[in-house]
Design a protein around this motif. Structure first.
Motif, PDB file in Angstrom:
ATOM      1  N   LEU A   1       0.841  -1.205   0.000  1.00 58.52           N
ATOM      2  CA  LEU A   1       0.000   0.000   0.000  1.00 58.52           C
ATOM      3  C   LEU A   1       0.874   1.252   0.000  1.00 58.52           C
ATOM      4  O   LEU A   1       1.543   1.554   0.992  1.00 58.52           O
ATOM      5  CB  LEU A   1      -0.902  -0.004   1.235  1.00 58.52           C
ATOM      6  N   GLY A   2       0.865   1.974  -1.115  1.00 58.40           N
ATOM      7  CA  GLY A   2       1.587   3.222  -1.208  1.00 58.40           C
ATOM      8  C   GLY A   2       0.642   4.394  -1.049  1.00 58.40           C
ATOM      9  O   GLY A   2      -0.337   4.512  -1.788  1.00 58.40           O
ATOM     10  N   LEU A   3       0.909   5.258  -0.084  1.00 58.35           N
ATOM     11  CA  LEU A   3       0.035   6.397   0.200  1.00 58.35           C
ATOM     12  C   LEU A   3       0.755   7.692  -0.119  1.00 58.35           C
ATOM     13  O   LEU A   3       1.932   7.876   0.230  1.00 58.35           O
ATOM     14  CB  LEU A   3      -0.375   6.398   1.677  1.00 58.35           C
ATOM     15  N   ALA A   4       0.030   8.605  -0.750  1.00 61.88           N
ATOM     16  CA  ALA A   4       0.606   9.900  -1.127  1.00 61.88           C
ATOM     17  C   ALA A   4       0.729  10.827   0.064  1.00 61.88           C
ATOM     18  O   ALA A   4       1.526  11.767   0.052  1.00 61.88           O
ATOM     19  CB  ALA A   4      -0.240  10.552  -2.221  1.00 61.88           C
ATOM     20  N   ASN A   5      -0.083  10.605   1.089  1.00 58.48           N
ATOM     21  CA  ASN A   5      -0.039  11.448   2.281  1.00 58.48           C
ATOM     22  C   ASN A   5      -0.543  10.662   3.480  1.00 58.48           C
ATOM     23  O   ASN A   5      -0.891   9.479   3.357  1.00 58.48           O
ATOM     24  CB  ASN A   5      -0.842  12.745   2.077  1.00 58.48           C
ATOM     25  N   ARG A   6      -0.561  11.304   4.634  1.00 57.59           N
ATOM     26  CA  ARG A   6      -0.908  10.627   5.881  1.00 57.59           C
ATOM     27  C   ARG A   6      -2.363  10.837   6.284  1.00 57.59           C
ATOM     28  O   ARG A   6      -2.756  10.505   7.403  1.00 57.59           O
ATOM     29  CB  ARG A   6       0.000  11.129   7.009  1.00 57.59           C
ATOM     30  N   ILE A   7      -3.181  11.404   5.407  1.00 59.11           N
ATOM     31  CA  ILE A   7      -4.572  11.732   5.718  1.00 59.11           C
ATOM     32  C   ILE A   7      -5.467  10.557   5.353  1.00 59.11           C
ATOM     33  O   ILE A   7      -5.466  10.087   4.208  1.00 59.11           O
ATOM     34  CB  ILE A   7      -5.009  12.994   4.958  1.00 59.11           C
ATOM     35  N   VAL A   8      -6.225  10.091   6.326  1.00 59.75           N
ATOM     36  CA  VAL A   8      -7.089   8.919   6.156  1.00 59.75           C
ATOM     37  C   VAL A   8      -8.528   9.333   6.436  1.00 59.75           C
ATOM     38  O   VAL A   8      -8.801  10.044   7.406  1.00 59.75           O
ATOM     39  CB  VAL A   8      -6.672   7.789   7.123  1.00 59.75           C
ATOM     40  N   MET A   9      -9.436   8.877   5.604  1.00 57.69           N
ATOM     41  CA  MET A   9     -10.855   9.041   5.906  1.00 57.69           C
ATOM     42  C   MET A   9     -11.244   7.958   6.899  1.00 57.69           C
ATOM     43  O   MET A   9     -11.154   6.769   6.612  1.00 57.69           O
ATOM     44  CB  MET A   9     -11.719   8.935   4.661  1.00 57.69           C
ATOM     45  N   SER A  10     -11.659   8.366   8.078  1.00 54.05           N
ATOM     46  CA  SER A  10     -11.997   7.433   9.143  1.00 54.05           C
ATOM     47  C   SER A  10     -13.283   6.683   8.814  1.00 54.05           C
ATOM     48  O   SER A  10     -14.195   7.240   8.185  1.00 54.05           O
ATOM     49  CB  SER A  10     -12.184   8.208  10.453  1.00 54.05           C
ATOM     50  N   PRO A  11     -13.395   5.413   9.209  1.00 55.44           N
ATOM     51  CA  PRO A  11     -14.646   4.685   8.982  1.00 55.44           C
ATOM     52  C   PRO A  11     -15.803   5.308   9.743  1.00 55.44           C
ATOM     53  O   PRO A  11     -15.681   5.584  10.939  1.00 55.44           O
ATOM     54  CB  PRO A  11     -14.336   3.273   9.483  1.00 55.44           C
ATOM     55  N   MET A  12     -16.906   5.527   9.039  1.00 56.75           N
ATOM     56  CA  MET A  12     -18.097   6.135   9.645  1.00 56.75           C
ATOM     57  C   MET A  12     -19.342   5.444   9.094  1.00 56.75           C
ATOM     58  O   MET A  12     -19.560   5.441   7.881  1.00 56.75           O
ATOM     59  CB  MET A  12     -18.157   7.635   9.330  1.00 56.75           C
ATOM     60  N   THR A  13     -20.143   4.880   9.971  1.00 58.43           N
ATOM     61  CA  THR A  13     -21.374   4.213   9.544  1.00 58.43           C
ATOM     62  C   THR A  13     -22.319   5.214   8.895  1.00 58.43           C
ATOM     63  O   THR A  13     -22.643   6.240   9.489  1.00 58.43           O
ATOM     64  CB  THR A  13     -22.063   3.534  10.736  1.00 58.43           C
ATOM     65  N   ARG A  14     -22.762   4.901   7.681  1.00 56.82           N
ATOM     66  CA  ARG A  14     -23.664   5.780   6.932  1.00 56.82           C
ATOM     67  C   ARG A  14     -25.078   5.228   6.860  1.00 56.82           C
ATOM     68  O   ARG A  14     -26.018   5.974   6.584  1.00 56.82           O
ATOM     69  CB  ARG A  14     -23.140   5.998   5.504  1.00 56.82           C
ATOM     70  N   SER A  15     -25.256   3.924   7.030  1.00 59.09           N
ATOM     71  CA  SER A  15     -26.581   3.288   6.936  1.00 59.09           C
ATOM     72  C   SER A  15     -27.290   3.709   5.658  1.00 59.09           C
ATOM     73  O   SER A  15     -28.463   4.064   5.658  1.00 59.09           O
ATOM     74  CB  SER A  15     -27.441   3.648   8.163  1.00 59.09           C
ATOM     75  N   ALA A  16     -26.552   3.670   4.563  1.00 56.07           N
ATOM     76  CA  ALA A  16     -27.078   4.146   3.276  1.00 56.07           C
ATOM     77  C   ALA A  16     -27.016   3.066   2.209  1.00 56.07           C
ATOM     78  O   ALA A  16     -26.988   3.374   1.010  1.00 56.07           O
ATOM     79  CB  ALA A  16     -26.295   5.373   2.825  1.00 56.07           C
ATOM     80  N   SER A  17     -27.008   1.801   2.636  1.00 58.95           N
ATOM     81  CA  SER A  17     -26.939   0.683   1.695  1.00 58.95           C
ATOM     82  C   SER A  17     -28.120  -0.245   1.936  1.00 58.95           C
ATOM     83  O   SER A  17     -28.005  -1.268   2.630  1.00 58.95           O
ATOM     84  CB  SER A  17     -25.613  -0.074   1.871  1.00 58.95           C
ATOM     85  N   PRO A  18     -29.286   0.081   1.390  1.00 57.51           N
ATOM     86  CA  PRO A  18     -30.484  -0.742   1.627  1.00 57.51           C
ATOM     87  C   PRO A  18     -30.244  -2.202   1.254  1.00 57.51           C
ATOM     88  O   PRO A  18     -29.674  -2.502   0.200  1.00 57.51           O
ATOM     89  CB  PRO A  18     -31.525  -0.099   0.704  1.00 57.51           C
ATOM     90  N   GLY A  19     -30.660  -3.074   2.155  1.00 57.31           N
ATOM     91  CA  GLY A  19     -30.447  -4.490   1.913  1.00 57.31           C
ATOM     92  C   GLY A  19     -28.985  -4.900   1.977  1.00 57.31           C
ATOM     93  O   GLY A  19     -28.633  -6.009   1.572  1.00 57.31           O
ATOM     94  N   GLY A  20     -28.135  -3.997   2.490  1.00 59.03           N
ATOM     95  CA  GLY A  20     -26.720  -4.299   2.599  1.00 59.03           C
ATOM     96  C   GLY A  20     -25.934  -4.115   1.320  1.00 59.03           C
ATOM     97  O   GLY A  20     -24.767  -4.500   1.241  1.00 59.03           O
ATOM     98  N   VAL A  21     -26.569  -3.496   0.311  1.00 56.79           N
ATOM     99  CA  VAL A  21     -25.942  -3.352  -1.005  1.00 56.79           C
ATOM    100  C   VAL A  21     -25.506  -1.904  -1.226  1.00 56.79           C
ATOM    101  O   VAL A  21     -26.346  -1.000  -1.278  1.00 56.79           O
ATOM    102  CB  VAL A  21     -26.912  -3.775  -2.123  1.00 56.79           C
ATOM    103  N   PRO A  22     -24.199  -1.640  -1.352  1.00 54.79           N
ATOM    104  CA  PRO A  22     -23.759  -0.286  -1.652  1.00 54.79           C
ATOM    105  C   PRO A  22     -24.092   0.095  -3.085  1.00 54.79           C
ATOM    106  O   PRO A  22     -23.733  -0.626  -4.024  1.00 54.79           O
ATOM    107  CB  PRO A  22     -22.244  -0.351  -1.425  1.00 54.79           C
TER     108      PRO A  22
END
Length: 392
Positions: free
Chosen positions: A28-49
């Protein structure tokens, strides 16, 4: 008045040089140290994104974020997640959705890994509509002792009734589900694997003495309590090979009790995390409500800092970056305000205290957050709708 408390208009990119250093973890090569943290969105009806989920993640990749860690994703086990709008990593429809997500993020130049999730004792906390035939997976049948919690009284009354402890068959089935789901994620093209091992969920419930009172191989002292999470990590490492990085989120606090701790001393934390590092964890995601709070008396070192010092692994800090207080607190005690504490994040990365910073709410308010930080533009003024966010 809600808004910027500390101006960042004079900030230049040089002030945040450490944030924009590249980093490589296995493949895994990353361009910077900024990560989007995991956040529950509850936006996948039926579990399907769906396509909206793919666009949501692509916007953050296009905005320059080095790594996206997805919201918690249900592993292939019937008691993994109780909310039908949380995405799953099994079933042809869900996998097709994730393939689109991965392709969109990669097309925008980003990197993305899924956070594999089993809620364990907290089954029923996210949804009132649950299958009564499903037994929550609890190491010892305990939900945990209720303390400072945001869970409703009705739920706590129900949840604190003991269930049967996990059997050896349960343990084998859950471990197999983790491995199966991790392999699926690699086949879809994800750039690594993240495991949710904090907040009182399943893997954490083995580490916490209050939920693990077993007297067999899987419970007892600190070494024994770390065995099942370490077994999951080791099995995933064997299955996905040596190139894929493995992230592991851990925490002191629990949903059952925000004052709970898995380790009272650095020595205790070293035992728990050491087992996981030996099993194959590359990056410890030290989940805390504030990234800069000292973890133990007598030292200014953060939880992420201690994890790095004790294990030598890469670590990631998280908690209230850009905010005066956690939004959970602000709902009860008045509005939060945007506070530009990015320079402190950068200072700690530059000093080697930790290696990555996971940022949640600012990513909801500003999909191009990494570009904002690189150019020295002002942080988005506080707006509860934006900072608690949807699939913007």
């Amino acid at each position: 008045m809600e808004g910027i408390q500390e101006s960042s208009r004079t900030r230049t990119a040089e002030h945040h040089a450490a944030l924009f250093r590249p980093l490589t973890v296995r493949s895994l090569g990353l361009a910077n140290r900024i990560v989007m943290s995991p956040m529950t969105r509850s936006a996948s009806p039926g579990g399907v994104p769906g396509a909206d989920v793919a666009r949501y993640y692509r916007r953050r990749a296009a905005g320059g974020t080095g790594l996206i860690i997805t919201e918690g994703v249900a592993i292939d086990h019937p008691a993994a997640v109780d909310n039908p709008r949380v995405p799953r990593m099994y079933g042809e429809d869900a996998l097709a959705g994730w393939r689109t997500v991965v392709d969109e993020v990669h097309a925008a130049g980003g990197r993305i890994i899924p956070q594999l999730w089993h809620v364990g004792p907290l089954w029923g906390a996210m949804s009132k509509i649950v299958d009564p035939a499903v037994t929550p997976m609890r190491p010892s049948g305990r939900w945990g002792t209720a303390g400072v919690t945001s869970c409703s009284g009705e739920y706590v009354t129900h949840a604190t009734r003991p269930t049967r402890p996990m059997t050896e068959d349960d343990l084998a089935e859950v471990l197999s589900a983790y491995v199966r789901t991790a392999v699926t994620a690699t086949e879809l093209g994800f750039d690594g694997i993240a495991l949710h091992g904090g907040h009182g969920y399943l893997l954490d419930s083995f580490l916490w003495h209050d939920t693990n009172t077993r007297e067999d191989h899987w419970g007892g002292d600190l070494v024994a309590r770390s065995r099942f999470p370490a077994a999951v990590v080791a099995a995933i490492r064997e299955a996905v090979g040596g190139d894929m990085p493995i992230f592991f989120r851990f925490s002191q606090h629990k949903q059952q009790d925000y004052t709970a701790r898995i380790a009272e001393t650095p020595g205790e934390l070293e035992v728990l995390l050491g087992s996981l590092a030996d099993a194959g964890v590359d990056v410890f995601d030290a989940s805390n409500r504030r990234f800069d709070v000292p973890a133990f008396a007598g030292s200014e070192l953060s939880l992420a800092g201690w994890a790095k010092k004790l294990t030598g692994a890469y670590t990631m800090a998280v908690g209230s970056v850009g905010l005066g207080k956690p939004l959970r607190d602000s709902r009860a005690a008045g509005a939060a305000a945007v506070v530009d504490n990015i320079a402190e994040v950068d200072r700690r990365i530059a000093s080697g205290e930790f290696d990555l910073i996971a940022i949640g709410r600012l990513h909801l308010a500003d999909p191009a957050l990494a570009t904002t930080l690189r150019t020295g533009a002002s942080l988005t003024p506080f707006d509860r709708a934006a900072h608690e966010g949807s699939l913007h």
